[in-house]
Write a protein that holds these residues in place. Structure first.
Motif, PDB file in Angstrom:
ATOM      1  N   MET A   1     -10.964  -5.567   4.704  1.00  0.00           N
ATOM      2  CA  MET A   1     -10.791  -6.320   3.453  1.00  0.00           C
ATOM      3  C   MET A   1      -9.737  -7.409   3.699  1.00  0.00           C
ATOM      4  SD  MET A   1     -12.567  -4.740   0.967  1.00  0.00           S
ATOM      5  CE  MET A   1     -11.814  -5.406  -0.510  1.00  0.00           C
ATOM      6  N   ARG A  45      -1.284  -9.600   1.299  1.00  0.00           N
ATOM      7  CA  ARG A  45      -0.284 -10.669   1.424  1.00  0.00           C
ATOM      8  C   ARG A  45      -0.400 -11.348   2.772  1.00  0.00           C
ATOM      9  NH1 ARG A  45       5.235  -9.522  -1.619  1.00  0.00           N
ATOM     10  NH2 ARG A  45       4.555  -7.964  -3.114  1.00  0.00           N
ATOM     11  N   ARG A  88      -2.040  -1.143   1.128  1.00  0.00           N
ATOM     12  CA  ARG A  88      -2.540  -2.238   0.288  1.00  0.00           C
ATOM     13  C   ARG A  88      -1.975  -2.144  -1.121  1.00  0.00           C
ATOM     14  NH1 ARG A  88      -6.640  -5.162   2.380  1.00  0.00           N
ATOM     15  NH2 ARG A  88      -7.379  -5.819   0.347  1.00  0.00           N
ATOM     16  N   LEU A  95       1.664  -3.297  -1.406  1.00  0.00           N
ATOM     17  CA  LEU A  95       1.917  -4.740  -1.352  1.00  0.00           C
ATOM     18  C   LEU A  95       1.587  -5.459  -2.666  1.00  0.00           C
ATOM     19  CD1 LEU A  95       0.582  -5.433   2.243  1.00  0.00           C
ATOM     20  CD2 LEU A  95       2.946  -5.484   1.509  1.00  0.00           C
ATOM     21  N   VAL A  96       0.931  -4.761  -3.593  1.00  0.00           N
ATOM     22  CA  VAL A  96       0.616  -5.398  -4.884  1.00  0.00           C
ATOM     23  C   VAL A  96       1.909  -5.561  -5.686  1.00  0.00           C
ATOM     24  CG1 VAL A  96      -0.554  -5.057  -7.096  1.00  0.00           C
ATOM     25  CG2 VAL A  96      -1.719  -4.459  -4.971  1.00  0.00           C
ATOM     26  N   PRO A  97       2.268  -6.795  -6.076  1.00  0.00           N
ATOM     27  CA  PRO A  97       3.509  -6.950  -6.839  1.00  0.00           C
ATOM     28  C   PRO A  97       3.374  -6.387  -8.254  1.00  0.00           C
ATOM     29  CG  PRO A  97       2.374  -9.054  -6.638  1.00  0.00           C
ATOM     30  CD  PRO A  97       1.592  -8.080  -5.837  1.00  0.00           C
ATOM     31  N   TYR A 140      -9.997  -3.417  -8.060  1.00  0.00           N
ATOM     32  CA  TYR A 140      -9.020  -4.510  -8.091  1.00  0.00           C
ATOM     33  C   TYR A 140      -7.665  -3.970  -8.532  1.00  0.00           C
ATOM     34  CZ  TYR A 140     -12.850  -7.805  -7.665  1.00  0.00           C
ATOM     35  OH  TYR A 140     -13.920  -8.504  -7.203  1.00  0.00           O
ATOM     36  N   ASP A 147      -0.634  -9.651 -10.513  1.00  0.00           N
ATOM     37  CA  ASP A 147      -1.920 -10.329 -10.351  1.00  0.00           C
ATOM     38  C   ASP A 147      -3.006  -9.278 -10.525  1.00  0.00           C
ATOM     39  OD1 ASP A 147      -0.900 -12.923  -9.561  1.00  0.00           O
ATOM     40  OD2 ASP A 147      -0.264 -11.924  -7.718  1.00  0.00           O
ATOM     41  N   ASP A 199      -6.339  -9.733  -9.887  1.00  0.00           N
ATOM     42  CA  ASP A 199      -7.581  -9.956  -9.143  1.00  0.00           C
ATOM     43  C   ASP A 199      -7.453  -9.705  -7.654  1.00  0.00           C
ATOM     44  OD1 ASP A 199      -8.722 -10.829 -11.534  1.00  0.00           O
ATOM     45  OD2 ASP A 199      -7.853 -12.822 -11.255  1.00  0.00           O
ATOM     46  N   ILE A 200      -6.466  -8.902  -7.234  1.00  0.00           N
ATOM     47  CA  ILE A 200      -6.339  -8.618  -5.801  1.00  0.00           C
ATOM     48  C   ILE A 200      -7.320  -7.511  -5.440  1.00  0.00           C
ATOM     49  CG2 ILE A 200      -4.766  -7.947  -3.965  1.00  0.00           C
ATOM     50  CD1 ILE A 200      -2.475  -8.681  -5.954  1.00  0.00           C
ATOM     51  N   PRO A 201      -8.271  -7.777  -4.535  1.00  0.00           N
ATOM     52  CA  PRO A 201      -9.195  -6.702  -4.167  1.00  0.00           C
ATOM     53  C   PRO A 201      -8.465  -5.624  -3.370  1.00  0.00           C
ATOM     54  CG  PRO A 201      -9.883  -8.829  -3.234  1.00  0.00           C
ATOM     55  CD  PRO A 201      -8.533  -9.021  -3.807  1.00  0.00           C
ATOM     56  N   ILE A 202      -8.627  -4.356  -3.768  1.00  0.00           N
ATOM     57  CA  ILE A 202      -8.012  -3.251  -3.025  1.00  0.00           C
ATOM     58  C   ILE A 202      -9.020  -2.711  -2.020  1.00  0.00           C
ATOM     59  CG2 ILE A 202      -6.918  -0.974  -3.194  1.00  0.00           C
ATOM     60  CD1 ILE A 202      -5.308  -3.167  -4.549  1.00  0.00           C
ATOM     61  N   ILE A 203     -10.182  -2.305  -2.500  1.00  0.00           N
ATOM     62  CA  ILE A 203     -11.200  -1.799  -1.583  1.00  0.00           C
ATOM     63  C   ILE A 203     -12.581  -1.959  -2.228  1.00  0.00           C
ATOM     64  CG2 ILE A 203     -10.802   0.567  -2.440  1.00  0.00           C
ATOM     65  CD1 ILE A 203     -11.934  -0.297   1.126  1.00  0.00           C
ATOM     66  N   LYS A 223       7.883  -5.162   1.032  1.00  0.00           N
ATOM     67  CA  LYS A 223       7.115  -5.135  -0.215  1.00  0.00           C
ATOM     68  C   LYS A 223       8.036  -5.084  -1.431  1.00  0.00           C
ATOM     69  CE  LYS A 223       6.668  -0.110  -0.290  1.00  0.00           C
ATOM     70  NZ  LYS A 223       5.802   1.044  -0.109  1.00  0.00           N
ATOM     71  N   ASP A 278       6.990 -13.391  -5.892  1.00  0.00           N
ATOM     72  CA  ASP A 278       5.672 -12.772  -5.735  1.00  0.00           C
ATOM     73  C   ASP A 278       5.054 -12.428  -7.086  1.00  0.00           C
ATOM     74  OD1 ASP A 278       7.206 -10.664  -6.522  1.00  0.00           O
ATOM     75  OD2 ASP A 278       6.797  -9.387  -4.798  1.00  0.00           O
TER      76      ASP A 278
END
Lengths: 64, 253
Positions: A2, A6, B65, B68-70, B96, B111, B113-117, B146, B224
């Motif tokens: 994927m 970041r 993953r 790292l998502v803020p 997402y 955010d 719309d960050i795709p996770i898997i 992070k 971020d």
């Protein structure tokens, strides 16, 4: 596999822009540089994340 | 050092800004930069309890993953405080960051719309599924990148550009690249991207002198999304102040 969440170098969140980039520049006809400018991905460290990425989920998922 | 700082907002929005500060020493400017990167704590997912994961990624990869998502970080949290989030998505679909459900309405992914898997259908006909609970913890950028609220925070000297004469008639026209923000002779502040970072675009045929303005720094601050630029700068200053107070207290017996 994927798109990374970041940028490896600077830490800017780039994952959210991938689907639009793929639709407009990879599958569409637009110039990748113009699309990246439009998305606000300015630094070359972040741009290489998008330009060099390949989605592999569909490739590996039959082998689960 | 000057008693008062003069702060001017050059341009920007909630996520990215250029700020001019006058009356700083280089040491203090660097201290502020480092405080914004490493000493302002943010919430980030740190531990997972995985109920089901039949996706193509291992639990650890999903964990990285998600980390790292803020996450938006209000200022009433203490170091080590946790917030629980949960994720439950069944394929064929993409999970997402916006699918994360938080137990605290003030803490949510910055955010959505960050795709996770991406979840597909397995060859056996079953749908891939992910269900987990995650603990977000408040910590600072010294423990893990992070947890750092600032992205590519830096500063440059403010440069003063003055015209000293005309370019010699037979001199070659060479590009004169300068990045950052310049101060013109009239005291106007101009970011160099307005003239493509090339001084000859703005002053064609002139001979120029470029010098640093002492004590004036132009910060480029980007976050971020866990807080606004303004909050990041203020919390950075608070962190320097509280450590200075602590030092004073310990030294004065």
């Amino acid at each position: 596999m994927m798109i990374p969440v970041r940028c490896f170098s600077c830490g800017k969140v780039i994952g959210e822009h991938w689907e639009e980039f793929e639709e407009r520049a990879r599958d569409g006809e637009e110039d990748p540089a113009a699309v990246l400018d439009d998305l606000g991905v300015d630094r070359h460290c972040c741009r290489r994340m998008m330009v060099s990425h390949r989605d592999l989920v569909d490739v590996v998922s039959p082998y689960q | 050092m000057a008693d008062e700082f003069d702060v001017e907002f050059i341009r920007g929005d909630d996520r990215e800004a250029r700020i001019l500060v006058r009356g700083l020493t280089p040491a203090f400017a660097n201290g502020l930069r480092r405080a914004m990167i490493a000493d302002v704590p943010t919430l980030s997912i740190d531990t997972l309890r995985v109920v089901e994961n039949s996706s193509v990624m291992f639990d650890e990869m999903i964990g990285l993953r998600l980390g790292l998502v803020p996450l938006t970080t209000p200022d009433d949290f203490e170091y080590g405080d946790t917030v629980t989030l949960s994720l439950d998505v069944e394929g064929p679909d993409t999970a997402y960051s916006g699918d994360l459900e938080s137990s605290d309405p003030d803490v949510k992914p910055a955010d959505e719309d960050i795709p996770i898997i991406q979840l597909n259908e397995n060859p056996s006909g079953e749908n891939q599924r992910i269900e987990l609970e995650a603990e977000a913890v408040l910590d600072d950028g010294k423990s893990h990148a992070k947890q750092s609220g600032g992205v590519a925070v830096g500063y440059r000297h403010l440069r003063k550009v003055s015209v000293v004469g005309d370019r010699g008639e037979f001199d070659e026209e060479e590009t004169n690249i300068l990045r950052g923000v310049i101060e013109t002779e009239d005291g106007e502040l101009v970011p160099t991207d307005e003239f493509d970072h090339d001084l000859t675009e703005r002053y064609p045929g002139k001979e120029l002198e470029v010098e640093d303005v002492p004590g004036a720094f132009v910060f480029h601050v980007e976050t971020d999304g866990s807080m606004t630029v303004e909050e990041l700068v203020l919390r950075g200053i608070d962190s320097i102040e509280s450590r200075a107070d602590e030092l004073q207290e310990k030294v004065a017996v």
